[in-house]
Design an enzyme around this catalytic site. Structure first.
Site, PDB file in Angstrom:
ATOM      1  CE1 TYR A 130      -7.018   3.560  -0.610  1.00  0.00           C
ATOM      2  CE2 TYR A 130      -4.638   3.479  -0.284  1.00  0.00           C
ATOM      3  CZ  TYR A 130      -5.788   2.983  -0.875  1.00  0.00           C
ATOM      4  OH  TYR A 130      -5.711   1.893  -1.701  1.00  0.00           O
TER       5      TYR A 130
ATOM      6  CG  ASP B 255      -8.265   3.103  -5.250  1.00  0.00           C
ATOM      7  OD1 ASP B 255      -9.491   3.057  -5.538  1.00  0.00           O
ATOM      8  OD2 ASP B 255      -7.450   2.264  -5.686  1.00  0.00           O
TER       9      ASP B 255
ATOM     10  CD  GLU C 247      -3.016  -0.687  -0.086  1.00  0.00           C
ATOM     11  OE1 GLU C 247      -3.102   0.480  -0.511  1.00  0.00           O
ATOM     12  OE2 GLU C 247      -3.649  -1.635  -0.581  1.00  0.00           O
TER      13      GLU C 247
END
Length: 351
Positions: free
Chosen positions: A127, A145, A44
């Site tokens: 996020y 996203d 990520e």
């Protein structure tokens, strides 16, 4: 709608999930194979502002060299920065090390399972915390996203332009996030946006959400999401000095930890400014020769144009910036992209 839509998407994902080295396939996940939180976190962070295609090989090399978060925490800063070279957004690499060392020293090598716990770690924002919590620990968190924003805008025929639409699209995504298999669901929505609900020419006929998609019904899907026009990026200019001694050593510097390309290896140079002719700042007082051509590179907030000057330096040169790296120890691949472009243009004049 939540349960039906989520199940339709999960059924699609069970057949069409993309293969990624950090991902546990849906069949294995159902069989009880849990994702490695270290792998999810690392992927990520790498994927921020970058594509899956660009990240995959970097990820493989990182986990081969540093198989656990404890291994990464014990790594030398310079080795990690060199391994990151080319991925861009180098503050991520610095935060990667800080986070790994915090997890290793303060959390016994185990990542927190919750968003709140994850956001206490360096470099992990809303996020990334949602993605790790959902994908690694199957928590019912909403991961949004660019792919998810596009899917939501089309599913709901939302015409508010981004970035103003972000809260609206996030709320819509939250309303669909299921309690059942939330980790697989989060990956499924992103896969849907990446492979079916693409920016151009979406394959609506293959979409598991084609029936409830209001933009498909209205014929507006290809034009969504709307985006506020971006301001033109300014252009900055600078000079890069590529120097070499007769013994083959190259003059390089490690940039300060803070700022653009922080902690990365590069060529000494002038400041980068919007002035048409930046003042010279040679690291050694000698005869520097301007090269024909220039290096152009685009960062997030500006375009950069670098003029290049080269010189053979005396063996006893005492540079005002940087130091000499023996030719045998210098690897151009350790340079960030813009500095590698400089090397590619300058090397032939110093062979």
């Amino acid at each position: 709608m939540r349960e039906t839509a989520a199940q339709d998407l999960l059924d699609w994902y069970d057949t069409h999930a993309r293969t990624m080295p950090w991902r546990v396939p849906p069949a294995d996940r159902k069989a009880g194979v849990a994702p490695d939180p270290y792998h999810i976190w690392l992927s990520e962070v790498m994927l921020q502002q970058t594509t899956v295609a660009a990240v995959t090989e970097y990820f493989r090399k990182f986990v081969a060299r540093w198989p656990t978060v404890a291994d990464l925490a014990a790594a030398e800063d310079a080795d990690v920065m060199a391994a990151w070279a080319g991925l861009g957004y180098y503050a991520r690499a610095r935060n990667l090390l800080k986070c790994a060392r915090t997890v290793a020293s303060e959390y016994g090598g185990q990542f927190p399972r919750t968003r709140a716990g994850l956001e206490k770690l360096p470099g992990i924002g809303p996020y990334t915390s949602a993605a790790i919590s959902a994908i690694a620990f199957d928590q019912p968190e909403t991961v949004v996203d660019g792919n998810v924003e596009r899917v939501m805008a089309r599913l709901h025929d939302e015409h508010t332009p981004l970035p103003a639409a972000k809260p609206i699209l996030t709320q819509q995504a939250e309303a669909l996030t299921p309690q059942h298999r939330p980790g697989d669901y989060a990956q499924a929505v992103m896969d849907l946006g990446a492979t079916i609900c693409t920016p151009r020419n979406p394959a609506c006929g293959l979409c598991p959400w084609r029936t409830p998609c209001t933009a498909r019904q209205a014929g507006t899907a290809p034009e969504l999401p709307k985006k506020t026009p971006k301001k033109a990026k300014p252009v900055r200019r600078g000079i890069a000095y590529v120097g070499r001694r007769a013994d083959g050593a190259w003059l390089l510097e490690t940039r300060p930890d803070s700022g653009l390309l922080g902690g990365m290896l590069g060529w000494p140079g002038s400041d980068w400014s919007e002035a048409p002719a930046p003042p010279p700042a040679p690291p050694v007082d000698t005869d520097w020769h301007p090269l024909e051509g220039e290096v152009r590179h685009t960062f997030t907030h500006f375009h950069l144009i670098l003029a290049i000057q080269t010189a053979w330096l005396p063996q006893d040169a005492a540079p005002s910036a940087g130091g000499f790296v023996p030719s045998a120890e210098f690897r151009p691949a350790d340079l960030p992209t813009v500095m590698r472009k400089v090397f590619d243009l300058a090397q032939t004049s110093l062979r």
